[in-house]
Scaffold this active site. Structure first.
Site, PDB file in Angstrom:
ATOM      1  N   GLU A  83      57.767  33.226  47.304  1.00 13.15           N
ATOM      2  CA  GLU A  83      56.930  33.757  48.504  1.00 13.15           C
ATOM      3  C   GLU A  83      55.708  32.927  48.944  1.00 13.15           C
ATOM      4  OE1 GLU A  83      59.543  37.849  49.101  1.00 13.15           O
ATOM      5  OE2 GLU A  83      57.430  38.110  48.351  1.00 13.15           O
ATOM      6  N   CYS A 132      48.493  31.619  51.263  1.00 19.21           N
ATOM      7  CA  CYS A 132      48.656  32.131  49.934  1.00 19.21           C
ATOM      8  C   CYS A 132      49.793  31.451  49.365  1.00 19.21           C
ATOM      9  CB  CYS A 132      48.394  33.528  49.791  1.00 19.21           C
ATOM     10  SG  CYS A 132      48.645  34.250  48.243  1.00 19.21           S
ATOM     11  N   CYS A 151      56.206  35.133  36.698  1.00 21.81           N
ATOM     12  CA  CYS A 151      55.105  35.107  35.996  1.00 21.81           C
ATOM     13  C   CYS A 151      55.280  35.241  34.643  1.00 21.81           C
ATOM     14  CB  CYS A 151      53.824  35.733  36.613  1.00 21.81           C
ATOM     15  SG  CYS A 151      51.963  35.639  35.891  1.00 21.81           S
ATOM     16  N   CYS A 209      50.549  41.613  33.840  1.00 24.72           N
ATOM     17  CA  CYS A 209      49.371  42.574  34.378  1.00 24.72           C
ATOM     18  C   CYS A 209      50.044  43.667  34.824  1.00 24.72           C
ATOM     19  CB  CYS A 209      48.735  41.685  35.583  1.00 24.72           C
ATOM     20  SG  CYS A 209      47.679  40.333  34.892  1.00 24.72           S
ATOM     21  N   CYS A 237      51.076  44.691  38.887  1.00 20.83           N
ATOM     22  CA  CYS A 237      51.326  43.549  39.778  1.00 20.83           C
ATOM     23  C   CYS A 237      53.042  43.488  39.718  1.00 20.83           C
ATOM     24  CB  CYS A 237      51.103  42.204  39.329  1.00 20.83           C
ATOM     25  SG  CYS A 237      51.285  40.740  40.283  1.00 20.83           S
ATOM     26  N   LEU A 290      39.271  39.964  37.499  1.00 17.44           N
ATOM     27  CA  LEU A 290      38.461  40.720  36.258  1.00 17.44           C
ATOM     28  C   LEU A 290      39.199  42.140  36.259  1.00 17.44           C
ATOM     29  CD1 LEU A 290      35.991  40.518  34.679  1.00 17.44           C
ATOM     30  CD2 LEU A 290      34.639  41.392  36.506  1.00 17.44           C
ATOM     31  N   ASN A 316      47.925  47.675  46.152  1.00 18.56           N
ATOM     32  CA  ASN A 316      48.910  47.826  46.925  1.00 18.56           C
ATOM     33  C   ASN A 316      50.147  48.115  46.269  1.00 18.56           C
ATOM     34  OD1 ASN A 316      48.017  46.406  49.648  1.00 18.56           O
ATOM     35  ND2 ASN A 316      47.633  44.491  48.145  1.00 18.56           N
ATOM     36  N   CYS A 349      48.706  41.321  48.647  1.00 22.71           N
ATOM     37  CA  CYS A 349      48.308  40.831  46.960  1.00 22.71           C
ATOM     38  C   CYS A 349      49.425  41.721  46.133  1.00 22.71           C
ATOM     39  CB  CYS A 349      47.111  40.995  46.688  1.00 22.71           C
ATOM     40  SG  CYS A 349      45.951  40.460  47.749  1.00 22.71           S
TER      41      CYS A 349
HETATM   42  N1  SAH Z   1      47.842  34.941  38.308  1.00 23.23           N
HETATM   43  C1  SAH Z   1      46.645  34.498  38.972  1.00 23.23           C
HETATM   44  C2  SAH Z   1      47.013  34.775  40.638  1.00 23.23           C
HETATM   45  C3  SAH Z   1      47.759  35.987  40.917  1.00 23.23           C
HETATM   46  S1  SAH Z   1      47.641  36.905  42.351  1.00 23.23           S
HETATM   47  C4  SAH Z   1      45.664  35.853  39.124  1.00 23.23           C
HETATM   48  O1  SAH Z   1      45.890  36.775  38.054  1.00 23.23           O
HETATM   49  O2  SAH Z   1      44.512  35.679  39.311  1.00 23.23           O
HETATM   50  C5  SAH Z   1      45.982  37.336  42.987  1.00 23.23           C
HETATM   51  C6  SAH Z   1      45.364  38.543  43.100  1.00 23.23           C
HETATM   52  O3  SAH Z   1      46.032  39.601  43.445  1.00 23.23           O
HETATM   53  C7  SAH Z   1      44.763  38.613  41.690  1.00 23.23           C
HETATM   54  O4  SAH Z   1      43.547  39.142  41.558  1.00 23.23           O
HETATM   55  C8  SAH Z   1      45.785  40.059  41.164  1.00 23.23           C
HETATM   56  O5  SAH Z   1      45.438  40.779  39.937  1.00 23.23           O
HETATM   57  C9  SAH Z   1      45.854  40.833  42.311  1.00 23.23           C
HETATM   58  N2  SAH Z   1      46.930  41.524  42.479  1.00 23.23           N
HETATM   59  C10 SAH Z   1      48.305  41.880  41.704  1.00 23.23           C
HETATM   60  N3  SAH Z   1      48.714  42.684  41.945  1.00 23.23           N
HETATM   61  C11 SAH Z   1      48.201  43.369  42.881  1.00 23.23           C
HETATM   62  C12 SAH Z   1      48.591  44.586  43.734  1.00 23.23           C
HETATM   63  N4  SAH Z   1      49.604  45.549  43.297  1.00 23.23           N
HETATM   64  N5  SAH Z   1      47.445  45.212  44.315  1.00 23.23           N
HETATM   65  C13 SAH Z   1      46.551  44.551  44.800  1.00 23.23           C
HETATM   66  N6  SAH Z   1      46.029  43.131  44.201  1.00 23.23           N
HETATM   67  C14 SAH Z   1      47.094  42.895  43.002  1.00 23.23           C
END
Ligand code: SAH
Length: 376
Positions: free
Chosen positions: A98, A111, A118, A122, A125, A222, A298, A341
């Protein structure tokens, strides 16, 4: 991907300027053919080799026979009430990723995804729950910009690109670097280095390598002020703990034009959003030139987390702000089409069997357990 006429054809979207120059030199041509071709592809948006008038006729014939311009294909398009677009893009081998376009008054941000799924886990996510299939190629990464810009047309220019879609960009290093080189190359998209951002969960060795090879801006996910909590939210922290991550961040901002790191911090109710967490963050980041970007969590199906209240986010922001940390709260866009995100899911033919393992583990710990390990 759209099928090339010749299945053996070399996809020209797969080369940055250096790669393309080497390709032409290999054909006995001058390296400047690379800049000519880049301009046709990315600035003139010409796909018919026959129309590339400053390229010699025999070379055009060669390109026609042996090369292709093969981009991902939009298979689903959704437009949110706030103007945000979400596209499902078809890659070869049946995978889909996406890509999201967020229009704002003075800019348009795309984006994009770097991997199908992935490999990291995390816990907050939704991409993580999809498991992992493979790295995207350079053509598939820059191809998302190529396709999106052509779809939007001249009226809506993409001015910013963030690698914040699916995947961990620094675990697909070479392809991501070649793709962002094209985005920042004056002969291709010519986007400013400050407007192309790689977001990483903290793959420390790759951060040092990136500092040597590429001038792109960096965002770091972070999400926690202590190793204890970050180990659970962003498990790669168990391999590269905060002390190593922040050393890599300090090194990255040494060279211009990277004057600061953007830290992303997802706001999880009762997990990482207390005043004590904010104070711990201030202490942790006191010697790193940075900006803070708070991301309201989210939600997605089956998640055990919920988003911090507006009051908690405001309180957190104001504590950071008073300590002199430039802090913004990310506006959630496209939420009526699940384009925010962490909500991107695509279609991942999972090779890691992650979702099965997560199910067997009862979807990891409960939010209650996490609350007890927070530094609050
Ligand atoms: N792998 C990369 C890019 C990932 S997505 C990274 O970890 O930075 C980009 C951002 O969205 C990251 O900061 C990730 O932690 C955040 N993210 C992931 N799931 C989320 C959610 N459910 N709600 C809000 N932010 C989220």
């Amino acid at each position: 991907m759209t099928a090339p006429v010749n299945p053996e054809a070399i996809n020209l979207l797969g080369f940055d300027r250096k790669g393309l120059a080497a390709f032409f030199v290999g054909l006995g041509e001058k390296p400047f053919r690379a800049t000519q071709l880049l301009k046709w592809l990315y600035q003139e948006e010409v796909t018919d080799f026959a129309l590339m008038s400053n390229i010699s006729k025999p070379l055009r014939a060669y390109l026609q026979e042996h090369c292709s311009i093969s981009a991902p294909e939009i298979v689903v398009e959704q437009k949110a009430t706030d103007g945000t677009f979400k596209w499902v893009m078809q890659m070869h081998c049946g995978n889909r990723v996406e890509t999201v376009f967020i229009p704002e008054e003075n800019r348009g941000t795309l984006c994009i995804s770097s991997q199908v799924g992935c490999a990291l886990a995390c816990s907050f996510c939704s991409t993580a729950q999809q498991g992992f299939n493979r790295n995207l190629s350079t053509a598939e990464i820059v191809g998302q910009l190529y396709v999106a810009q052509r779809r939007l047309g001249k009226a809506q220019r993409i001015t910013n690109v963030v690698m914040m879609g699916m995947g961990e960009p620094l675990l697909n290093f070479d392809n991501v670097v070649a793709a962002v080189n094209l985005m920042m190359d004056d002969f291709a998209y010519g986007l400013s280095k400050r407007r192309v951002t790689i977001s990483t969960s903290g793959v420390v060795p790759a951060m040092y390598k990136l500092a040597q090879e590429c001038d792109v801006s960096m965002a770091v996910s972070l999400h926690a002020p202590t190793d204890e909590l970050r180990d659970q939210l962003v498990p790669i922290n168990q391999k590269y703990p905060l002390v190593e991550l922040l050393a890599a961040c300090r090194e990255y901002v040494q060279s211009a034009p990277r004057r600061f790191i953007t830290f992303e911090y997802v706001m999880l109710d009762g997990v990482n959003d207390s005043p004590a967490d904010a104070r711990a963050l201030i202490k942790l980041l006191h010697d790193v030139p940075c900006k803070m970007n708070l991301i309201p969590f989210n939600p997605f199906p089956n998640t055990r987390y919920s988003c911090s209240s507006a009051a908690a986010i405001e309180r957190f922001k104001s504590i950071l702000h008073k300590a002199g940390l430039v802090t913004t709260v990310r506006k959630t866009r496209g939420d009526d089409i699940d384009a925010a995100c962490g909500q991107l899911v695509g279609q991942v033919k999972d090779k890691s069997r992650r979702h099965i393992r997560l199910q067997q583990m009862g979807l990891l710990e409960t939010q209650e357990a996490l609350k007890h390990t927070s530094s609050a």
